[in-house]
Write a protein that holds these residues in place. Structure first.
Motif, mmCIF file in Angstrom:
data_model
loop_
_atom_site.group_PDB
_atom_site.id
_atom_site.type_symbol
_atom_site.label_atom_id
_atom_site.label_comp_id
_atom_site.label_asym_id
_atom_site.label_seq_id
_atom_site.Cartn_x
_atom_site.Cartn_y
_atom_site.Cartn_z
ATOM 1 N N HIS A 238 0.825 -1.208 0.000
ATOM 2 C CA HIS A 238 0.000 0.000 0.000
ATOM 3 C C HIS A 238 0.863 1.264 0.000
ATOM 4 N N HIS A 239 1.852 1.315 0.896
ATOM 5 C CA HIS A 239 2.685 2.519 0.970
ATOM 6 C C HIS A 239 3.541 2.680 -0.280
ATOM 7 N N LYS A 240 3.988 1.546 -0.851
ATOM 8 C CA LYS A 240 4.755 1.625 -2.091
ATOM 9 C C LYS A 240 3.882 2.230 -3.210
ATOM 10 N N LEU A 241 2.656 1.727 -3.330
ATOM 11 C CA LEU A 241 1.759 2.247 -4.375
ATOM 12 C C LEU A 241 1.512 3.750 -4.185
ATOM 13 N N CYS A 242 1.258 4.155 -2.946
ATOM 14 C CA CYS A 242 0.957 5.577 -2.707
ATOM 15 C C CYS A 242 2.176 6.443 -2.984
ATOM 16 N N HIS A 243 3.360 5.919 -2.656
ATOM 17 C CA HIS A 243 4.596 6.650 -2.929
ATOM 18 C C HIS A 243 4.748 6.857 -4.445
ATOM 19 N N VAL A 244 4.530 5.789 -5.194
ATOM 20 C CA VAL A 244 4.653 5.856 -6.660
ATOM 21 C C VAL A 244 3.600 6.802 -7.242
ATOM 22 N N LEU A 245 2.349 6.641 -6.820
ATOM 23 C CA LEU A 245 1.267 7.445 -7.403
ATOM 24 C C LEU A 245 1.417 8.917 -7.031
ATOM 25 N N GLY A 246 1.735 9.169 -5.759
ATOM 26 C CA GLY A 246 1.897 10.554 -5.310
ATOM 27 C C GLY A 246 3.062 11.217 -6.029
ATOM 28 N N GLY A 247 4.189 10.480 -6.121
ATOM 29 C CA GLY A 247 5.406 11.041 -6.719
ATOM 30 C C GLY A 247 5.276 11.224 -8.224
ATOM 31 N N SER A 248 4.629 10.277 -8.909
ATOM 32 C CA SER A 248 4.606 10.326 -10.377
ATOM 33 C C SER A 248 3.542 11.261 -10.926
ATOM 34 N N PHE A 249 2.432 11.403 -10.206
ATOM 35 C CA PHE A 249 1.314 12.178 -10.771
ATOM 36 C C PHE A 249 0.933 13.346 -9.875
ATOM 37 N N ILE A 319 -1.793 4.470 -15.824
ATOM 38 C CA ILE A 319 -1.949 3.173 -15.142
ATOM 39 C C ILE A 319 -0.768 2.241 -15.433
ATOM 40 N N ASP A 320 -0.370 2.166 -16.693
ATOM 41 C CA ASP A 320 0.736 1.253 -17.038
ATOM 42 C C ASP A 320 2.042 1.698 -16.390
ATOM 43 N N ARG A 321 2.301 3.013 -16.442
ATOM 44 C CA ARG A 321 3.550 3.521 -15.843
ATOM 45 C C ARG A 321 3.563 3.223 -14.342
ATOM 46 N N ALA A 322 2.416 3.446 -13.696
ATOM 47 C CA ALA A 322 2.337 3.202 -12.251
ATOM 48 C C ALA A 322 2.605 1.727 -11.945
ATOM 49 N N ALA A 323 2.041 0.838 -12.770
ATOM 50 C CA ALA A 323 2.240 -0.599 -12.537
ATOM 51 C C ALA A 323 3.718 -0.965 -12.713
ATOM 52 N N ASP A 324 4.361 -0.365 -13.713
ATOM 53 C CA ASP A 324 5.789 -0.651 -13.927
ATOM 54 C C ASP A 324 6.612 -0.176 -12.727
ATOM 55 N N LEU A 325 6.339 1.061 -12.279
ATOM 56 C CA LEU A 325 7.122 1.624 -11.173
ATOM 57 C C LEU A 325 6.874 0.874 -9.862
ATOM 58 N N ALA A 326 5.621 0.490 -9.643
ATOM 59 C CA ALA A 326 5.286 -0.158 -8.366
ATOM 60 C C ALA A 326 5.859 -1.569 -8.274
ATOM 61 N N THR A 327 6.161 -2.161 -9.434
ATOM 62 C CA THR A 327 6.689 -3.534 -9.398
ATOM 63 C C THR A 327 8.201 -3.575 -9.631
ATOM 64 N N ALA A 328 8.790 -2.400 -9.896
ATOM 65 C CA ALA A 328 10.226 -2.383 -10.234
ATOM 66 C C ALA A 328 11.095 -2.690 -9.011
ATOM 67 N N ASN A 329 10.913 -1.940 -7.924
ATOM 68 C CA ASN A 329 11.687 -2.192 -6.699
ATOM 69 C C ASN A 329 10.716 -2.348 -5.543
ATOM 70 N N PRO A 330 9.969 -3.438 -5.532
ATOM 71 C CA PRO A 330 8.877 -3.523 -4.540
ATOM 72 C C PRO A 330 9.386 -3.616 -3.109
ATOM 73 N N TYR A 331 8.569 -3.114 -2.151
ATOM 74 C CA TYR A 331 8.835 -3.348 -0.732
ATOM 75 C C TYR A 331 8.444 -4.805 -0.465
ATOM 76 N N TRP A 332 8.940 -5.360 0.634
ATOM 77 C CA TRP A 332 8.467 -6.689 1.032
ATOM 78 C C TRP A 332 6.948 -6.614 1.188
ATOM 79 N N ASN A 333 6.247 -7.694 0.786
ATOM 80 C CA ASN A 333 4.785 -7.718 0.878
ATOM 81 C C ASN A 333 4.341 -9.147 1.184
ATOM 82 N N PRO A 334 3.268 -9.301 1.984
ATOM 83 C CA PRO A 334 2.863 -10.678 2.320
ATOM 84 C C PRO A 334 2.513 -11.519 1.097
ATOM 85 N N ARG A 335 1.905 -10.897 0.082
ATOM 86 C CA ARG A 335 1.647 -11.628 -1.173
ATOM 87 C C ARG A 335 2.672 -11.163 -2.197
#
Ligand code: NAD
Length: 362
Positions: A238-249, A319-335
């Motif tokens: 969640h925090h990784k996604l918000c960091h990416v979305l907030g920073g990129s857009f 959406i595509d850019r966000a997905a690329d950025l969020a999966t590039a250097n992911p934080y540890w995540n339970p799933r």
């Protein structure tokens, strides 16, 4: 029981109505004499009033704090620190003002006092995010943790209902991720569940009546607990996604957290059943929900918060850019982080669909 490591963060907290009255004695106890008061431009008058309360302990006022802690603003504040011979800072405000105090402290080691006026929780963390040349970087350092935090719910009465709602959901997001953190521990889990409980009951009451003082008190208490959770254990998807979305857009911070949270929780639900059970308990029966994700979504709706990224300024072609950025250097995540599933999550959040609507199961 799983084995764990717990490391408490050393800060002093004074909480309560009229806690502001204790500021002069608390400043003396800290052993500082020349405090530079920090604020955003809209909160200058409030900061000025608080400077008046501490009398000649106030060495000056810098009301130039802005979102994302730009290094240029920190440099202006550092010049004022030098001019007025400040030996401490006092941040009056939300995460933006606290961030400025932290940015000054990490460069000068000056002690920090924070008087929070939102529910963001930054005052409880040794984490600083700053921007230079448009790039936001985050660092963690013990010098960043404020020494003294004075929580006076009276200062939150002026926080507009819409901002109270999203700021409170931002706080809940810290606690939700703390419950499934890799380094979770029983103390932080207790604090997290209680923090969600306090905020989930307080936010709808605040939106109905922003002057409901009991709800204001409960929300600030919850925000404190959620802030401790954020500062003590690691955050995930969640925090990784918000960091990416907030920073990129350049999306608004608290609103982004509010929209994304139910989707991140749906993504992780099957991988973190104990955390989901804790969130469901904390939300109580109020939302009539069948899952933690659904309960969080209903809470956001109940407080009139945005539920779609398209409504808070994210372009569809991001959406595509966000997905690329969020999966590039992911934080540890339970799933595990899977590109197709993360893209579906972001698209669901962009459209404002039900959490997990099109995300393939793990
Ligand atoms: P904010 O500090 O930017 O405040 C939003 C606006 O509300 C500002 O204009 C502010 O002046 C105004 N405001 C604040 N309190 C008010 C009150 N009581 N009455 C009227 N107006 C008030 O918003 P925020 O959500 O608190 O903080 C967001 C920032 O904090 C982001 O940059 C985020 O990255 C950062 N943050 C950092 C951490 C951390 O641990 N480092 C944690 C949470 C948030």
């Amino acid at each position: 029981m799983d084995s764990f490591t717990y490391e408490g963060l050393p800060s002093r907290v004074v909480f309560g109505w009229d806690a502001l009255a204790s500021l002069p004695a608390e400043i003396d106890r800290l052993g500082v004499r020349r405090v530079l008061v920090l604020a955003t431009p809209p909160q200058r008058a409030e900061a000025d009033r608080i400077a008046g309360l501490i009398g000649d302990r106030a060495a000056g006022l810098f009301a130039g704090a802005v979102m994302h802690t730009p290094v240029e603003v920190t440099e202006q504040a550092l010049a004022v620190v030098r001019e007025c011979g400040a030996d401490a800072t006092l941040a009056v405000g939300g995460g933006s003002t606290t961030g400025l105090g932290k940015a000054v402290a990490v460069r000068t080691d000056l002690p920090q006092i924070v008087v929070p006026t939102t529910y963001a929780g930054s005052e409880m963390t040794p984490i600083l995010g700053e921007t230079e040349n448009g790039v936001k970087t985050t660092r963690r350092d013990p010098r960043i943790l404020p020494e003294l935090v004075v929580y006076d719910p009276a200062l939150t009465l002026s926080l507009p209902p819409a901002l109270s709602a999203t700021s409170g959901m931002n706080a809940i997001a810290h606690a939700v991720e703390a419950l499934y953190a890799r380094d979770r521990n029983p103390i932080v889990s207790l604090m997290s569940e209680e923090g969600i409980r306090a905020l989930a009951s307080a936010l709808p009451a605040i939106v109905r009546d922003p002057a409901d003082w009991k709800a204001r008190e409960r929300a600030l208490y919850g925000a404190w607990l959620c802030g401790v959770a954020l500062g003590t254990v690691g955050m995930a998807l969640h925090h990784k996604l918000c960091h990416v979305l907030g920073g990129s857009f350049d999306l608004p911070h608290a609103e982004t957290h509010t929209v994304v949270l139910p989707h991140a929780v749906a993504y992780n639900a099957a991988a973190a059943p104990a955390a989901m059970a804790a969130v469901e308990r904390a939300l109580g029966g109020r939302q009539g929900h069948r899952s933690a994700a659904e309960g969080l979504r209903r809470l956001a709706e109940a407080v009139g918060a945005p539920v779609a990224l398209k409504d808070i300024g994210m372009p569809a072609d991001g959406i595509d850019r966000a997905a690329d950025l969020a999966t590039a250097n992911p934080y540890w995540n339970p799933r595990p982080i899977e590109h197709a599933a993360i893209r579906a999550l972001i698209e669901d959040a962009w459209e404002g669909r039900s959490p997990g609507a099109t995300v393939p199961r793990a």
